[in-house]
Design a protein around this motif. Structure first.
Motif, PDB file in Angstrom:
ATOM      1  N   THR A  20     -11.225  -8.517   9.504  1.00 59.73           N
ATOM      2  CA  THR A  20     -10.059  -9.179  10.092  1.00 59.73           C
ATOM      3  C   THR A  20      -9.119  -8.138  10.688  1.00 59.73           C
ATOM      4  O   THR A  20      -8.358  -7.495   9.964  1.00 59.73           O
ATOM      5  CB  THR A  20      -9.314  -9.985   8.997  1.00 59.73           C
ATOM      6  OG1 THR A  20     -10.265 -10.758   8.256  1.00 59.73           O
ATOM      7  CG2 THR A  20      -8.273 -10.894   9.602  1.00 59.73           C
ATOM      8  N   PRO A  21      -9.168  -7.963  12.009  1.00 62.09           N
ATOM      9  CA  PRO A  21      -8.353  -6.914  12.639  1.00 62.09           C
ATOM     10  C   PRO A  21      -6.861  -7.012  12.326  1.00 62.09           C
ATOM     11  O   PRO A  21      -6.212  -5.991  12.122  1.00 62.09           O
ATOM     12  CB  PRO A  21      -8.610  -7.107  14.133  1.00 62.09           C
ATOM     13  CG  PRO A  21      -9.951  -7.771  14.199  1.00 62.09           C
ATOM     14  CD  PRO A  21     -10.026  -8.647  12.973  1.00 62.09           C
ATOM     15  N   SER A  22      -6.305  -8.217  12.248  1.00 62.99           N
ATOM     16  CA  SER A  22      -4.866  -8.330  11.975  1.00 62.99           C
ATOM     17  C   SER A  22      -4.543  -7.862  10.550  1.00 62.99           C
ATOM     18  O   SER A  22      -3.491  -7.254  10.317  1.00 62.99           O
ATOM     19  CB  SER A  22      -4.374  -9.754  12.198  1.00 62.99           C
ATOM     20  OG  SER A  22      -5.041 -10.654  11.323  1.00 62.99           O
ATOM     21  N   THR A  23      -5.427  -8.118   9.621  1.00 62.98           N
ATOM     22  CA  THR A  23      -5.219  -7.653   8.251  1.00 62.98           C
ATOM     23  C   THR A  23      -5.314  -6.136   8.189  1.00 62.98           C
ATOM     24  O   THR A  23      -4.509  -5.480   7.524  1.00 62.98           O
ATOM     25  CB  THR A  23      -6.251  -8.297   7.295  1.00 62.98           C
ATOM     26  OG1 THR A  23      -6.139  -9.717   7.389  1.00 62.98           O
ATOM     27  CG2 THR A  23      -6.033  -7.864   5.857  1.00 62.98           C
ATOM     28  N   GLU A  24      -6.273  -5.578   8.904  1.00 69.32           N
ATOM     29  CA  GLU A  24      -6.414  -4.124   8.940  1.00 69.32           C
ATOM     30  C   GLU A  24      -5.203  -3.484   9.609  1.00 69.32           C
ATOM     31  O   GLU A  24      -4.701  -2.454   9.147  1.00 69.32           O
ATOM     32  CB  GLU A  24      -7.698  -3.726   9.675  1.00 69.32           C
ATOM     33  CG  GLU A  24      -7.956  -2.242   9.704  1.00 69.32           C
ATOM     34  CD  GLU A  24      -8.216  -1.615   8.327  1.00 69.32           C
ATOM     35  OE1 GLU A  24      -8.290  -0.384   8.277  1.00 69.32           O
ATOM     36  OE2 GLU A  24      -8.327  -2.331   7.317  1.00 69.32           O
ATOM     37  N   ALA A  25      -4.695  -4.096  10.671  1.00 71.72           N
ATOM     38  CA  ALA A  25      -3.500  -3.564  11.338  1.00 71.72           C
ATOM     39  C   ALA A  25      -2.301  -3.586  10.388  1.00 71.72           C
ATOM     40  O   ALA A  25      -1.519  -2.628  10.338  1.00 71.72           O
ATOM     41  CB  ALA A  25      -3.202  -4.373  12.595  1.00 71.72           C
ATOM     42  N   HIS A  26      -2.167  -4.650   9.631  1.00 71.22           N
ATOM     43  CA  HIS A  26      -1.081  -4.733   8.647  1.00 71.22           C
ATOM     44  C   HIS A  26      -1.242  -3.631   7.606  1.00 71.22           C
ATOM     45  O   HIS A  26      -0.263  -2.967   7.233  1.00 71.22           O
ATOM     46  CB  HIS A  26      -1.067  -6.106   7.979  1.00 71.22           C
ATOM     47  CG  HIS A  26      -0.058  -6.220   6.893  1.00 71.22           C
ATOM     48  ND1 HIS A  26       1.292  -6.341   7.139  1.00 71.22           N
ATOM     49  CD2 HIS A  26      -0.195  -6.196   5.545  1.00 71.22           C
ATOM     50  CE1 HIS A  26       1.939  -6.399   5.995  1.00 71.22           C
ATOM     51  NE2 HIS A  26       1.059  -6.309   5.014  1.00 71.22           N
ATOM     52  N   HIS A  27      -2.455  -3.421   7.140  1.00 70.47           N
ATOM     53  CA  HIS A  27      -2.733  -2.378   6.150  1.00 70.47           C
ATOM     54  C   HIS A  27      -2.359  -1.001   6.707  1.00 70.47           C
ATOM     55  O   HIS A  27      -1.725  -0.203   6.025  1.00 70.47           O
ATOM     56  CB  HIS A  27      -4.209  -2.419   5.758  1.00 70.47           C
ATOM     57  CG  HIS A  27      -4.637  -1.279   4.913  1.00 70.47           C
ATOM     58  ND1 HIS A  27      -4.319  -1.176   3.585  1.00 70.47           N
ATOM     59  CD2 HIS A  27      -5.355  -0.172   5.218  1.00 70.47           C
ATOM     60  CE1 HIS A  27      -4.821  -0.053   3.102  1.00 70.47           C
ATOM     61  NE2 HIS A  27      -5.451   0.572   4.068  1.00 70.47           N
ATOM     62  N   LEU A  28      -2.747  -0.725   7.951  1.00 67.82           N
ATOM     63  CA  LEU A  28      -2.435   0.574   8.556  1.00 67.82           C
ATOM     64  C   LEU A  28      -0.930   0.766   8.731  1.00 67.82           C
ATOM     65  O   LEU A  28      -0.407   1.860   8.499  1.00 67.82           O
ATOM     66  CB  LEU A  28      -3.167   0.722   9.895  1.00 67.82           C
ATOM     67  CG  LEU A  28      -4.682   0.848   9.793  1.00 67.82           C
ATOM     68  CD1 LEU A  28      -5.313   0.801  11.183  1.00 67.82           C
ATOM     69  CD2 LEU A  28      -5.083   2.116   9.066  1.00 67.82           C
ATOM     70  N   ALA A  29      -0.232  -0.289   9.128  1.00 69.60           N
ATOM     71  CA  ALA A  29       1.222  -0.195   9.280  1.00 69.60           C
ATOM     72  C   ALA A  29       1.883   0.047   7.921  1.00 69.60           C
ATOM     73  O   ALA A  29       2.813   0.861   7.807  1.00 69.60           O
ATOM     74  CB  ALA A  29       1.770  -1.469   9.921  1.00 69.60           C
ATOM     75  N   PHE A  30       1.407  -0.628   6.890  1.00 71.95           N
ATOM     76  CA  PHE A  30       1.930  -0.418   5.541  1.00 71.95           C
ATOM     77  C   PHE A  30       1.712   1.035   5.115  1.00 71.95           C
ATOM     78  O   PHE A  30       2.613   1.674   4.569  1.00 71.95           O
ATOM     79  CB  PHE A  30       1.247  -1.375   4.555  1.00 71.95           C
ATOM     80  CG  PHE A  30       1.613  -1.103   3.128  1.00 71.95           C
ATOM     81  CD1 PHE A  30       2.818  -1.557   2.615  1.00 71.95           C
ATOM     82  CD2 PHE A  30       0.761  -0.389   2.303  1.00 71.95           C
ATOM     83  CE1 PHE A  30       3.168  -1.302   1.292  1.00 71.95           C
ATOM     84  CE2 PHE A  30       1.097  -0.123   0.984  1.00 71.95           C
ATOM     85  CZ  PHE A  30       2.307  -0.582   0.474  1.00 71.95           C
ATOM     86  N   CYS A  31       0.511   1.558   5.368  1.00 73.27           N
ATOM     87  CA  CYS A  31       0.210   2.948   5.005  1.00 73.27           C
ATOM     88  C   CYS A  31       1.123   3.921   5.755  1.00 73.27           C
ATOM     89  O   CYS A  31       1.579   4.918   5.179  1.00 73.27           O
ATOM     90  CB  CYS A  31      -1.253   3.272   5.296  1.00 73.27           C
ATOM     91  SG  CYS A  31      -2.390   2.484   4.137  1.00 73.27           S
ATOM     92  N   ASP A  32       1.402   3.631   7.014  1.00 80.79           N
ATOM     93  CA  ASP A  32       2.265   4.513   7.795  1.00 80.79           C
ATOM     94  C   ASP A  32       3.692   4.510   7.244  1.00 80.79           C
ATOM     95  O   ASP A  32       4.307   5.569   7.075  1.00 80.79           O
ATOM     96  CB  ASP A  32       2.256   4.096   9.263  1.00 80.79           C
ATOM     97  CG  ASP A  32       2.891   5.145  10.146  1.00 80.79           C
ATOM     98  OD1 ASP A  32       2.418   6.297  10.138  1.00 80.79           O
ATOM     99  OD2 ASP A  32       3.880   4.808  10.823  1.00 80.79           O
ATOM    100  N   ARG A  33       4.210   3.341   6.912  1.00 79.07           N
ATOM    101  CA  ARG A  33       5.552   3.252   6.325  1.00 79.07           C
ATOM    102  C   ARG A  33       5.601   3.937   4.964  1.00 79.07           C
ATOM    103  O   ARG A  33       6.566   4.634   4.650  1.00 79.07           O
ATOM    104  CB  ARG A  33       5.992   1.790   6.196  1.00 79.07           C
ATOM    105  CG  ARG A  33       6.348   1.116   7.497  1.00 79.07           C
ATOM    106  CD  ARG A  33       6.984  -0.248   7.287  1.00 79.07           C
ATOM    107  NE  ARG A  33       6.240  -1.121   6.396  1.00 79.07           N
ATOM    108  CZ  ARG A  33       5.257  -1.948   6.776  1.00 79.07           C
ATOM    109  NH1 ARG A  33       4.886  -1.985   8.048  1.00 79.07           N
ATOM    110  NH2 ARG A  33       4.653  -2.725   5.894  1.00 79.07           N
TER     111      ARG A  33
END
Length: 111
Positions: A20-33
């Motif tokens: 799920t690309p949107s879930t992965e994008a959320h995960h990456l944004a969380f990791c960046d923050r």
């Protein structure tokens, strides 16, 4: 699920993110923050005067390298169905962290 219930939830979560690309994008944004917050804590807790870094590049790279090693370890752990508990993830993380120094000096192929 017992004491390793978190491990199965983590494995399922990572498999969902991979599909799920949107879930992965959320995960990456969380990791960046989270990485940025860790750097802020590092800058308060470590003596940065010995090697001044006005842009925070060195601490951020250190955090990003650790995060990348964790992602690779997690990827390996999720792909191996025989690894069901946190011990396997810890082993994969140790291996990934040990590989970081050599990965920074990969030689170019000469033709």
């Amino acid at each position: 699920m017992g004491t390793d219930g978190w491990a199965e939830r983590l494995r399922l979560s990572r498999r969902l993110s991979a599909r799920t690309p949107s879930t992965e994008a959320h995960h990456l944004a969380f990791c960046d923050r989270t990485g940025a917050a860790i750097v802020t804590v590092m800058q308060r807790g470590f003596d940065m005067t010995m090697q001044p870094d006005p842009y925070g590049l060195r601490p951020r790279l250190a955090v990003d390298l650790l995060a990348a090693a964790f992602r690779r370890a997690l990827e390996r752990w999720v792909a191996d169905p025989s690894e069901t508990g946190h011990e396997g993830l810890a082993d994969a993380l140790r291996d990934a962290c040990a590989a970081v120094p050599e990965s920074l000096v990969l030689p170019a192929r000469t033709h």
